[in-house]
Design a protein around this motif. Sequence first.
Motif, mmCIF file in Angstrom:
data_model
loop_
_atom_site.group_PDB
_atom_site.id
_atom_site.type_symbol
_atom_site.label_atom_id
_atom_site.label_comp_id
_atom_site.label_asym_id
_atom_site.label_seq_id
_atom_site.Cartn_x
_atom_site.Cartn_y
_atom_site.Cartn_z
ATOM 1 N N SER A 49 31.411 4.559 33.359
ATOM 2 C CA SER A 49 30.398 5.280 32.575
ATOM 3 C C SER A 49 31.101 6.175 31.554
ATOM 4 C CB SER A 49 29.504 6.121 33.484
ATOM 5 O OG SER A 49 30.272 7.052 34.206
ATOM 6 N N GLY A 50 30.997 5.814 30.306
ATOM 7 C CA GLY A 50 31.633 6.607 29.254
ATOM 8 C C GLY A 50 33.131 6.478 29.275
ATOM 9 N N ASN A 51 33.819 7.536 28.955
ATOM 10 C CA ASN A 51 35.292 7.562 28.909
ATOM 11 C C ASN A 51 35.878 8.320 30.090
ATOM 12 O OD1 ASN A 51 35.338 6.158 26.440
ATOM 13 N ND2 ASN A 51 34.967 8.074 25.304
ATOM 14 N N GLU A 52 35.159 8.372 31.181
ATOM 15 C CA GLU A 52 35.593 9.155 32.328
ATOM 16 C C GLU A 52 36.432 8.312 33.296
ATOM 17 O OE1 GLU A 52 32.104 10.671 34.102
ATOM 18 O OE2 GLU A 52 31.565 11.976 32.404
ATOM 19 N N TYR A 53 37.175 9.012 34.129
ATOM 20 C CA TYR A 53 37.967 8.381 35.180
ATOM 21 C C TYR A 53 37.485 8.895 36.524
ATOM 22 C CZ TYR A 53 41.126 6.832 31.518
ATOM 23 O OH TYR A 53 41.661 6.236 30.395
ATOM 24 N N ARG A 54 37.832 8.167 37.546
ATOM 25 C CA ARG A 54 37.455 8.575 38.890
ATOM 26 C C ARG A 54 38.628 8.397 39.835
ATOM 27 N NH1 ARG A 54 36.808 4.769 42.795
ATOM 28 N NH2 ARG A 54 36.881 2.584 42.136
ATOM 29 N N SER A 55 38.565 9.050 40.974
ATOM 30 C CA SER A 55 39.544 8.865 42.047
ATOM 31 C C SER A 55 38.811 8.247 43.219
ATOM 32 C CB SER A 55 40.167 10.210 42.442
ATOM 33 O OG SER A 55 41.034 10.035 43.547
ATOM 34 N N GLY A 56 39.203 7.027 43.578
ATOM 35 C CA GLY A 56 38.483 6.302 44.617
ATOM 36 C C GLY A 56 39.361 5.953 45.807
ATOM 37 N N THR A 57 38.712 5.692 46.927
ATOM 38 C CA THR A 57 39.406 5.299 48.153
ATOM 39 C C THR A 57 38.643 4.149 48.796
ATOM 40 O OG1 THR A 57 40.325 7.499 48.577
ATOM 41 C CG2 THR A 57 40.097 6.027 50.467
ATOM 42 N N GLY A 58 39.379 3.125 49.234
ATOM 43 C CA GLY A 58 38.733 2.006 49.903
ATOM 44 C C GLY A 58 39.513 0.718 49.741
ATOM 45 N N THR A 59 39.097 -0.296 50.469
ATOM 46 C CA THR A 59 39.799 -1.582 50.403
ATOM 47 C C THR A 59 39.525 -2.298 49.078
ATOM 48 O OG1 THR A 59 37.970 -2.682 51.567
ATOM 49 C CG2 THR A 59 39.786 -1.863 52.904
ATOM 50 N N SER A 60 38.467 -1.912 48.364
ATOM 51 C CA SER A 60 38.218 -2.511 47.053
ATOM 52 C C SER A 60 39.353 -2.157 46.085
ATOM 53 C CB SER A 60 36.884 -2.026 46.486
ATOM 54 O OG SER A 60 35.809 -2.463 47.281
ATOM 55 N N ASP A 61 39.810 -0.904 46.139
ATOM 56 C CA ASP A 61 40.932 -0.500 45.284
ATOM 57 C C ASP A 61 42.213 -1.227 45.682
ATOM 58 O OD1 ASP A 61 39.822 2.005 43.658
ATOM 59 O OD2 ASP A 61 39.077 2.193 45.709
ATOM 60 N N ALA A 62 42.410 -1.422 46.989
ATOM 61 C CA ALA A 62 43.591 -2.163 47.452
ATOM 62 C C ALA A 62 43.535 -3.610 46.981
ATOM 63 C CB ALA A 62 43.677 -2.098 48.975
ATOM 64 N N THR A 63 42.324 -4.179 46.960
ATOM 65 C CA THR A 63 42.156 -5.556 46.508
ATOM 66 C C THR A 63 42.596 -5.730 45.065
ATOM 67 O OG1 THR A 63 40.324 -5.907 48.050
ATOM 68 C CG2 THR A 63 40.447 -7.380 46.171
ATOM 69 N N ALA A 64 42.300 -4.725 44.227
ATOM 70 C CA ALA A 64 42.691 -4.802 42.819
ATOM 71 C C ALA A 64 44.208 -4.870 42.667
ATOM 72 C CB ALA A 64 42.135 -3.603 42.059
ATOM 73 N N TYR A 65 44.941 -4.150 43.507
ATOM 74 C CA TYR A 65 46.410 -4.200 43.456
ATOM 75 C C TYR A 65 46.920 -5.606 43.796
ATOM 76 C CZ TYR A 65 47.546 0.756 42.824
ATOM 77 O OH TYR A 65 47.713 2.011 42.302
ATOM 78 N N VAL A 66 46.354 -6.199 44.836
ATOM 79 C CA VAL A 66 46.820 -7.524 45.260
ATOM 80 C C VAL A 66 46.477 -8.574 44.209
ATOM 81 C CG1 VAL A 66 46.595 -9.325 47.013
ATOM 82 C CG2 VAL A 66 46.658 -6.917 47.700
ATOM 83 N N ALA A 67 45.276 -8.497 43.647
ATOM 84 C CA ALA A 67 44.881 -9.454 42.612
ATOM 85 C C ALA A 67 45.776 -9.321 41.383
ATOM 86 C CB ALA A 67 43.418 -9.238 42.232
ATOM 87 N N ALA A 68 46.128 -8.086 41.014
ATOM 88 C CA ALA A 68 47.014 -7.874 39.862
ATOM 89 C C ALA A 68 48.403 -8.447 40.129
ATOM 90 C CB ALA A 68 47.104 -6.387 39.540
ATOM 91 N N ALA A 69 48.909 -8.233 41.352
ATOM 92 C CA ALA A 69 50.225 -8.781 41.703
ATOM 93 C C ALA A 69 50.190 -10.310 41.678
ATOM 94 C CB ALA A 69 50.641 -8.284 43.085
ATOM 95 N N ALA A 70 49.111 -10.897 42.173
ATOM 96 C CA ALA A 70 48.980 -12.354 42.159
ATOM 97 C C ALA A 70 48.922 -12.880 40.730
ATOM 98 C CB ALA A 70 47.735 -12.771 42.935
ATOM 99 N N ALA A 71 48.243 -12.141 39.836
ATOM 100 C CA ALA A 71 48.159 -12.560 38.430
ATOM 101 C C ALA A 71 49.537 -12.524 37.775
ATOM 102 C CB ALA A 71 47.182 -11.667 37.680
ATOM 103 N N LEU A 72 50.338 -11.522 38.099
ATOM 104 C CA LEU A 72 51.710 -11.466 37.569
ATOM 105 C C LEU A 72 52.523 -12.669 38.044
ATOM 106 C CD1 LEU A 72 52.599 -7.667 37.996
ATOM 107 C CD2 LEU A 72 52.296 -8.904 35.844
ATOM 108 N N LEU A 73 52.376 -13.023 39.309
ATOM 109 C CA LEU A 73 53.107 -14.174 39.848
ATOM 110 C C LEU A 73 52.653 -15.461 39.175
ATOM 111 C CD1 LEU A 73 53.116 -13.258 43.646
ATOM 112 C CD2 LEU A 73 55.075 -13.262 42.096
ATOM 113 N N ARG A 74 51.362 -15.599 38.953
ATOM 114 C CA ARG A 74 50.847 -16.797 38.308
ATOM 115 C C ARG A 74 51.396 -16.919 36.884
ATOM 116 N NH1 ARG A 74 46.215 -19.873 39.948
ATOM 117 N NH2 ARG A 74 47.194 -21.257 41.437
#
Length: 287
Positions: free
Chosen positions: A92-117
């Motif tokens: 929403s807008g130009n704001e940032y947030r601080s989040g906690t959860g497995t959804s955030d962890a999933t983003a890290y793994v997907a990004a790492a997989a994209a780098l490998l691909r």
Amino acid sequence: MISVSMCFDSTDPRQIEAANEAVAYALSRDVLVVGGAGNEGDKGGKCYPAASPGALGVGAVKNDGFIWEGSNPGDFVSLAAPGTHIVSASGSGNEYRSGTGTSDATAYVAAAAALLRSKFPDLTAGQIANRLVKTAALPDAEKGLSLPDKRYGYGIIQPLAALKEDIPAGSNYGPLTVPESLKEKSAAPAIGMSDEEQARADRKAIIAWTVIGVGGLAVIGLIVLLIAKRSRRNSNQTGAPGGRAGYPQYAQQPFPPQHNPYQQQVSPHQNPYQHPTPPHSQWPPQQ
């Protein structure tokens, strides 16, 4: 690469079947599905699509490397990644947030997989997962765990090691659980194979079986011809009409049944497209 931050814990067989079919279809197209394990901790159950066969389930760890208390445990957890106090765009807008959860962890793994691909474009989705699993690590205090662990899976991802270490490609599906619909090659296009390549392989199979069928008919015709010639020869030698001149006629005696050496038992051909279930194997990470 598909990263699924949404998670549903359902007992509805129809919803579970729909999630399983979606993951199986993605994997048949050589797409890796990464899903969050869920945020209910020990009170949570299986979270889909992370728990679907063929998906890569991800748990969350804290900044100290230990598992986050809210991360759902289970046999569907394959890897873990940072998941607490993660700064990201709020949407929403130009704001940032601080989040906690497995959804955030999933983003890290997907990004790492994209780098490998990007670095290894010839690897399949399962082989990309294999590199992540083989280079995953545990906190020093947890290194005695039997892997895969129900919370950490095979460990916490190490993207740099996954990019740089010399790791054998392994099987097409790597550590991923193979969906039932993909255990037979005829159920879906072969992993990593385009529609054109699949059609070409099907045409070759049709031609091969046609040749086998024609060859089989020719062999059967030859057997019938040999049997007919043998019957005529036996008949002529007994003085029947058409026999050799000058030979006396004798009363014909019944002949005992003879074994016909030309009759063979033909076993059905083995289907070259039927393969056994790829064995499930352990994938302990390399430290």
